[in-house]
Motif scaffolding. Structure first.
Motif, PDB file in Angstrom:
ATOM      1  N   PRO A 215      13.893 -16.941   7.005  1.00 30.92           N
ATOM      2  CA  PRO A 215      14.567 -16.245   8.109  1.00 30.92           C
ATOM      3  C   PRO A 215      13.621 -16.028   9.285  1.00 30.92           C
ATOM      4  O   PRO A 215      12.396 -16.088   9.147  1.00 30.92           O
ATOM      5  N   LYS A 216      14.219 -15.768  10.438  1.00 27.94           N
ATOM      6  CA  LYS A 216      13.449 -15.555  11.665  1.00 27.94           C
ATOM      7  C   LYS A 216      12.468 -14.395  11.507  1.00 27.94           C
ATOM      8  O   LYS A 216      11.301 -14.487  11.899  1.00 27.94           O
ATOM      9  N   ARG A 217      12.932 -13.287  10.955  1.00 27.24           N
ATOM     10  CA  ARG A 217      12.081 -12.156  10.609  1.00 27.24           C
ATOM     11  C   ARG A 217      12.548 -11.614   9.269  1.00 27.24           C
ATOM     12  O   ARG A 217      13.748 -11.582   8.983  1.00 27.24           O
ATOM     13  N   LEU A 218      11.599 -11.201   8.453  1.00 22.30           N
ATOM     14  CA  LEU A 218      11.906 -10.583   7.164  1.00 22.30           C
ATOM     15  C   LEU A 218      11.201  -9.221   7.163  1.00 22.30           C
ATOM     16  O   LEU A 218       9.983  -9.144   6.983  1.00 22.30           O
ATOM     17  N   ILE A 219      11.969  -8.165   7.398  1.00 24.74           N
ATOM     18  CA  ILE A 219      11.423  -6.834   7.644  1.00 24.74           C
ATOM     19  C   ILE A 219      11.519  -5.980   6.386  1.00 24.74           C
ATOM     20  O   ILE A 219      12.619  -5.755   5.871  1.00 24.74           O
ATOM     21  N   ALA A 220      10.391  -5.510   5.908  1.00 30.19           N
ATOM     22  CA  ALA A 220      10.366  -4.563   4.792  1.00 30.19           C
ATOM     23  C   ALA A 220      10.347  -3.153   5.362  1.00 30.19           C
ATOM     24  O   ALA A 220       9.458  -2.795   6.137  1.00 30.19           O
ATOM     25  N   VAL A 221      11.342  -2.356   4.999  1.00 25.33           N
ATOM     26  CA  VAL A 221      11.396  -0.953   5.429  1.00 25.33           C
ATOM     27  C   VAL A 221      10.989  -0.096   4.236  1.00 25.33           C
ATOM     28  O   VAL A 221      11.682  -0.041   3.230  1.00 25.33           O
ATOM     29  N   MET A 222       9.829   0.529   4.360  1.00 24.98           N
ATOM     30  CA  MET A 222       9.272   1.332   3.271  1.00 24.98           C
ATOM     31  C   MET A 222       9.054   2.753   3.808  1.00 24.98           C
ATOM     32  O   MET A 222       7.942   3.123   4.199  1.00 24.98           O
ATOM     33  N   PRO A 223      10.116   3.568   3.851  1.00 21.38           N
ATOM     34  CA  PRO A 223       9.993   4.901   4.463  1.00 21.38           C
ATOM     35  C   PRO A 223       8.996   5.802   3.752  1.00 21.38           C
ATOM     36  O   PRO A 223       8.425   6.702   4.369  1.00 21.38           O
ATOM     37  N   PHE A 224       8.793   5.568   2.462  1.00 20.53           N
ATOM     38  CA  PHE A 224       7.741   6.259   1.720  1.00 20.53           C
ATOM     39  C   PHE A 224       6.919   5.200   1.008  1.00 20.53           C
ATOM     40  O   PHE A 224       7.464   4.288   0.385  1.00 20.53           O
ATOM     41  N   MET A 225       5.588   5.312   1.109  1.00 21.83           N
ATOM     42  CA  MET A 225       4.702   4.307   0.541  1.00 21.83           C
ATOM     43  C   MET A 225       3.986   4.837  -0.687  1.00 21.83           C
ATOM     44  O   MET A 225       3.193   5.777  -0.609  1.00 21.83           O
ATOM     45  N   GLY A 226       4.275   4.241  -1.830  1.00 21.87           N
ATOM     46  CA  GLY A 226       3.545   4.564  -3.039  1.00 21.87           C
ATOM     47  C   GLY A 226       2.093   4.113  -2.951  1.00 21.87           C
ATOM     48  O   GLY A 226       1.769   3.185  -2.214  1.00 21.87           O
ATOM     49  N   PHE A 227       1.195   4.764  -3.682  1.00 20.21           N
ATOM     50  CA  PHE A 227      -0.253   4.518  -3.653  1.00 20.21           C
ATOM     51  C   PHE A 227      -0.879   4.904  -2.317  1.00 20.21           C
ATOM     52  O   PHE A 227      -2.008   4.504  -2.014  1.00 20.21           O
ATOM     53  N   ARG A 228      -0.149   5.709  -1.495  1.00 20.67           N
ATOM     54  CA  ARG A 228      -0.611   6.052  -0.149  1.00 20.67           C
ATOM     55  C   ARG A 228      -1.943   6.771  -0.138  1.00 20.67           C
ATOM     56  O   ARG A 228      -2.674   6.710   0.850  1.00 20.67           O
ATOM     57  N   ARG A 229      -2.275   7.489  -1.217  1.00 19.83           N
ATOM     58  CA  ARG A 229      -3.515   8.269  -1.244  1.00 19.83           C
ATOM     59  C   ARG A 229      -4.702   7.482  -1.781  1.00 19.83           C
ATOM     60  O   ARG A 229      -5.812   7.982  -1.827  1.00 19.83           O
ATOM     61  N   GLN A 230      -4.455   6.243  -2.190  1.00 24.24           N
ATOM     62  CA  GLN A 230      -5.536   5.404  -2.719  1.00 24.24           C
ATOM     63  C   GLN A 230      -5.920   4.367  -1.665  1.00 24.24           C
ATOM     64  O   GLN A 230      -5.806   3.164  -1.874  1.00 24.24           O
ATOM     65  N   GLU A 231      -6.383   4.884  -0.517  1.00 16.93           N
ATOM     66  CA  GLU A 231      -6.635   4.020   0.635  1.00 16.93           C
ATOM     67  C   GLU A 231      -8.124   3.765   0.869  1.00 16.93           C
ATOM     68  O   GLU A 231      -8.496   3.085   1.808  1.00 16.93           O
ATOM     69  N   ARG A 232      -8.984   4.302  -0.001  1.00 19.93           N
ATOM     70  CA  ARG A 232     -10.420   4.066   0.169  1.00 19.93           C
ATOM     71  C   ARG A 232     -11.121   4.232  -1.172  1.00 19.93           C
ATOM     72  O   ARG A 232     -10.594   4.855  -2.093  1.00 19.93           O
ATOM     73  N   ASP A 233     -12.311   3.683  -1.244  1.00 19.26           N
ATOM     74  CA  ASP A 233     -13.146   3.814  -2.445  1.00 19.26           C
ATOM     75  C   ASP A 233     -14.144   4.935  -2.174  1.00 19.26           C
ATOM     76  O   ASP A 233     -15.174   4.726  -1.532  1.00 19.26           O
ATOM     77  N   SER A 234     -13.823   6.131  -2.649  1.00 19.00           N
ATOM     78  CA  SER A 234     -14.632   7.303  -2.298  1.00 19.00           C
ATOM     79  C   SER A 234     -15.852   7.494  -3.179  1.00 19.00           C
ATOM     80  O   SER A 234     -16.821   8.126  -2.770  1.00 19.00           O
ATOM     81  N   SER A 235     -15.832   6.957  -4.412  1.00 18.73           N
ATOM     82  CA  SER A 235     -16.953   7.213  -5.318  1.00 18.73           C
ATOM     83  C   SER A 235     -17.534   5.942  -5.928  1.00 18.73           C
ATOM     84  O   SER A 235     -18.447   6.010  -6.748  1.00 18.73           O
ATOM     85  N   GLY A 236     -17.023   4.788  -5.543  1.00 20.50           N
ATOM     86  CA  GLY A 236     -17.529   3.526  -6.073  1.00 20.50           C
ATOM     87  C   GLY A 236     -16.723   3.050  -7.261  1.00 20.50           C
ATOM     88  O   GLY A 236     -16.519   3.791  -8.223  1.00 20.50           O
ATOM     89  N   GLY A 237     -16.252   1.812  -7.211  1.00 19.66           N
ATOM     90  CA  GLY A 237     -15.510   1.237  -8.323  1.00 19.66           C
ATOM     91  C   GLY A 237     -14.024   1.522  -8.317  1.00 19.66           C
ATOM     92  O   GLY A 237     -13.309   1.158  -9.263  1.00 19.66           O
ATOM     93  N   GLU A 238     -13.515   2.186  -7.256  1.00 17.10           N
ATOM     94  CA  GLU A 238     -12.091   2.505  -7.187  1.00 17.10           C
ATOM     95  C   GLU A 238     -11.315   1.377  -6.528  1.00 17.10           C
ATOM     96  O   GLU A 238     -11.769   0.775  -5.552  1.00 17.10           O
ATOM     97  N   ALA A 239     -10.131   1.092  -7.050  1.00 18.16           N
ATOM     98  CA  ALA A 239      -9.266   0.104  -6.418  1.00 18.16           C
ATOM     99  C   ALA A 239      -8.677   0.694  -5.142  1.00 18.16           C
ATOM    100  O   ALA A 239      -8.196   1.821  -5.139  1.00 18.16           O
ATOM    101  N   ILE A 240      -8.733  -0.066  -4.052  1.00 11.51           N
ATOM    102  CA  ILE A 240      -8.095   0.347  -2.805  1.00 11.51           C
ATOM    103  C   ILE A 240      -6.661  -0.179  -2.860  1.00 11.51           C
ATOM    104  O   ILE A 240      -6.363  -1.300  -2.466  1.00 11.51           O
TER     105      ILE A 240
END
Length: 312
Positions: free
Chosen positions: A80-105
């Protein structure tokens, strides 16, 4: 427009706003709970179409993410011309950085999965950190971010707000609380949040005074309501009169609903319909749901009116 099992009600509202038909997605589970996905009207999807898939990746996040991917993937094959994902709430939103080493982003990983499933664009609402948008850009998906603040401001516009203050519950919510306070021309009280133990929250006022005030608590979500209750306890102990809550995402996990219902100090709780609320999580006299349908519909229209990359 298609949807998974999480956002059927919101998708119906958006479709009515845009005056478009809902597509037919079939989702079922085998005996071992493995999901199966099929777009029943796939032949009607063409290369000139703009296709929208609406599904919040809420609790349980894994199930709702698979719904999103499983619907996007067969649609991608129709180019399709555009395929838009609408995700009004995003799961895993708080796992956005590796704060202590070895964490999955995990936000980075989810963005890559959504790109692999075929989305060209993604619409998000009040994400935990704005740099999550960079994860989607890096994955090749164009992100659009919805700010729900106008919904909250409209609720209070015209009210007599003498002796009202906005509460900033932690440093991460500074921008949200400041924006609301500025829009309503209200002072702000800053508190700091501490976690002495896992899922134990304590707060203390660091800038401002609660005494004799009506408080507006602005945050991105209510999960277990730990921060909310700790703030209410501290504010009430220091002379605040009551508190109104304005949080975008009503996660309302564990016994959060019962905590809110039992606290007379908490007058009203405003959330959006980014996450569908089953009946057991609804308190008609206290929890009030504001709809994102118009904001999401307008964003979809704006995307549809953008020129193709080839013609820019």
């Amino acid at each position: 427009m298609y949807t998974g099992r999480e956002s059927n009600e919101l998708a119906n509202k958006i479709a009515r706003t845009l005056n478009i038909e809902r597509g037919k997605a079939n989702i079922k589970e085998f005996a071992d709970f493995e999901p199966f996905f099929r777009i029943k009207d796939i032949e009607q999807v063409g290369e000139d179409d703009i296709v929208v898939v609406v599904n919040a990746t809420a609790c349980p996040a894994l199930k709702s993410y698979f719904d999103l991917w499983g619907i996007l993937a067969p649609l991608k094959k129709r180019n399709p011309k555009r395929l838009i994902a609408v995700m009004p709430f995003m799961g895993f939103r708080r796992q956005e950085r590796d704060s202590s080493g070895g964490e999955a982003i995990m936000t980075e990983l989810m963005a890559k999965f959504i790109a692999a499933a075929g989305a060209t664009d993604v619409i998000l609402c009040d994400i935990h950190h704005l740099h999550i948008l960079e994860d989607f850009e890096a994955a090749g998906v164009k992100p659009y971010h919805i700010d729900p603040d106008p919904l909250f401001v409209d609720i209070l516009r015209g009210r007599h707000l003498t002796n009202w203050k906005v509460v900033r519950p932690d440093k991460g919510s500074d921008a949200r609380a400041t924006k609301l306070a500025t829009a309503l021309n209200l002072p702000m009280v800053k508190v700091e949040k501490y976690h002495p133990d896992h899922e134990v929250t304590q707060v203390k006022c660091v800038d401002g005074d609660f005494k004799g005030c009506h408080l507006l608590f602005r945050d991105d979500e209510i999960a277990t309501a730990g921060t909310l209750m700790a703030t209410a306890d501290d504010a009430e102990a220091h002379g605040a009169l009551d508190m109104t809550i304005m949080c975008t995402h009503g996660v309302l996990s564990a016994n959060a609903v019962h905590k809110i219902d039992d606290r007379a100090f908490i007058q009203s709780v405003y959330i959006t319909d980014s996450i569908y609320q089953p009946w057991e999580k609804r308190i008609p006299n206290k929890i009030k749901v504001l709809s994102l349908q118009a904001m999401i519909a307008n964003t979809i229209l704006n995307i549809s009116e953008e020129p193709d990359e080839e013609t820019k």
